[in-house]
Design a protein around this motif. Structure first.
Motif, PDB file in Angstrom:
ATOM      1  N   MET A  57       1.843   6.926   1.873  1.00 34.13           N
ATOM      2  CA  MET A  57       3.067   8.073   1.081  1.00 34.13           C
ATOM      3  C   MET A  57       1.232   9.298   1.119  1.00 34.13           C
ATOM      4  SD  MET A  57       5.883   7.452   1.026  1.00 34.13           S
ATOM      5  CE  MET A  57       6.036   6.129   2.405  1.00 34.13           C
ATOM      6  N   ASP A  58       0.679   9.100   0.911  1.00 34.40           N
ATOM      7  CA  ASP A  58      -0.125  10.330   1.240  1.00 34.40           C
ATOM      8  C   ASP A  58       0.056  10.238   2.088  1.00 34.40           C
ATOM      9  OD1 ASP A  58      -0.525  10.272  -1.563  1.00 34.40           O
ATOM     10  OD2 ASP A  58      -2.432   8.857  -1.983  1.00 34.40           O
ATOM     11  N   ALA A  59      -0.380   9.457   3.350  1.00 31.92           N
ATOM     12  CA  ALA A  59      -0.776   9.710   5.119  1.00 31.92           C
ATOM     13  C   ALA A  59       0.483   9.944   5.441  1.00 31.92           C
ATOM     14  CB  ALA A  59      -0.787   8.039   5.644  1.00 31.92           C
TER      15      ALA A  59
ATOM     16  N   GLN B 220       2.247  12.629   3.997  1.00 36.98           N
ATOM     17  CA  GLN B 220       1.858  13.397   3.616  1.00 36.98           C
ATOM     18  C   GLN B 220       1.450  14.495   3.954  1.00 36.98           C
ATOM     19  OE1 GLN B 220       0.889  13.681  -1.111  1.00 36.98           O
ATOM     20  NE2 GLN B 220       2.332  15.985  -1.349  1.00 36.98           N
ATOM     21  N   GLY B 221       0.627  13.722   4.218  1.00 36.10           N
ATOM     22  CA  GLY B 221      -1.009  14.603   4.825  1.00 36.10           C
ATOM     23  C   GLY B 221      -0.664  15.220   6.605  1.00 36.10           C
TER      24      GLY B 221
ATOM     25  N   ARG C 230       1.043   3.721  -2.254  1.00 33.28           N
ATOM     26  CA  ARG C 230       0.378   4.836  -2.262  1.00 33.28           C
ATOM     27  C   ARG C 230      -0.578   6.050  -1.054  1.00 33.28           C
ATOM     28  NH1 ARG C 230      -1.137   7.634  -6.504  1.00 33.28           N
ATOM     29  NH2 ARG C 230      -2.453   9.622  -6.416  1.00 33.28           N
ATOM     30  N   GLU C 231      -1.180   4.813  -0.574  1.00 32.29           N
ATOM     31  CA  GLU C 231      -1.728   5.125   0.602  1.00 32.29           C
ATOM     32  C   GLU C 231      -0.895   5.376   2.040  1.00 32.29           C
ATOM     33  OE1 GLU C 231      -4.756   3.051   3.754  1.00 32.29           O
ATOM     34  OE2 GLU C 231      -4.273   2.283   2.109  1.00 32.29           O
TER      35      GLU C 231
ATOM     36  N   GLN D  49       0.988  12.851   9.027  1.00 34.47           N
ATOM     37  CA  GLN D  49       1.321  11.497   9.723  1.00 34.47           C
ATOM     38  C   GLN D  49       2.233  10.685   9.946  1.00 34.47           C
ATOM     39  OE1 GLN D  49      -1.666   9.744  11.206  1.00 34.47           O
ATOM     40  NE2 GLN D  49      -0.080   8.856  12.020  1.00 34.47           N
TER      41      GLN D  49
ATOM     42  N   PRO E 177       6.821  12.793   8.012  1.00 29.40           N
ATOM     43  CA  PRO E 177       6.686  13.725   7.378  1.00 29.40           C
ATOM     44  C   PRO E 177       7.788  15.190   7.276  1.00 29.40           C
ATOM     45  CG  PRO E 177       5.233  14.697   8.642  1.00 29.40           C
ATOM     46  CD  PRO E 177       5.271  12.844   8.997  1.00 29.40           C
TER      47      PRO E 177
ATOM     48  N   ARG F  70       0.708  -1.608  -0.325  1.00 28.66           N
ATOM     49  CA  ARG F  70      -0.115  -0.055  -0.282  1.00 28.66           C
ATOM     50  C   ARG F  70       0.666   1.367   0.267  1.00 28.66           C
ATOM     51  NH1 ARG F  70      -3.461   0.671   4.332  1.00 28.66           N
ATOM     52  NH2 ARG F  70      -1.577   0.089   6.144  1.00 28.66           N
TER      53      ARG F  70
END
Length: 89
Positions: free
Chosen positions: A20-22, A24-25, A17-18, A27, A43, A15
């Motif tokens: 890395m999105d977290a 970047q957000g 992408r999920e 987390q 981050p 997972r």
């Protein structure tokens, strides 16, 4: 500060992408292998690289005034007044 969520290396692989999105957000995550923590994904802090002229002017207006004579006196009081060579011992 709370406990960081953990992800195992299989999740990281399946997972990305999920995850890395977290990150970047904002987390932070602890990565585990065989149930043992081995690393962290955190981050990066974002820095402002440019301050506009208007923004600088607005910040300057609210800055305290400087008494130049007092500033110079403070410098003179704390500066090393000895001009000797520190290697000449």
């Amino acid at each position: 500060m709370g406990v960081q969520p953990e992800i195992n290396q299989r999740d990281l692989r399946s997972r990305p992408r999920e995850i890395m999105d977290a990150v970047q957000g904002g987390q932070s995550l602890t990565v585990t292998r065989d149930g043992h923590p081995i690393g962290q994904l955190v981050p990066l802090r974002r820095r402002h690289r440019f301050v506009s002229r208007q923004e600088f002017a607005a910040m300057s207006r609210s800055a305290p005034g400087i008494d130049l004579d007092r500033f110079r006196a403070d410098q003179d009081a704390t500066a090393d007044t000895y001009l000797d060579d520190p290697y000449d011992r």
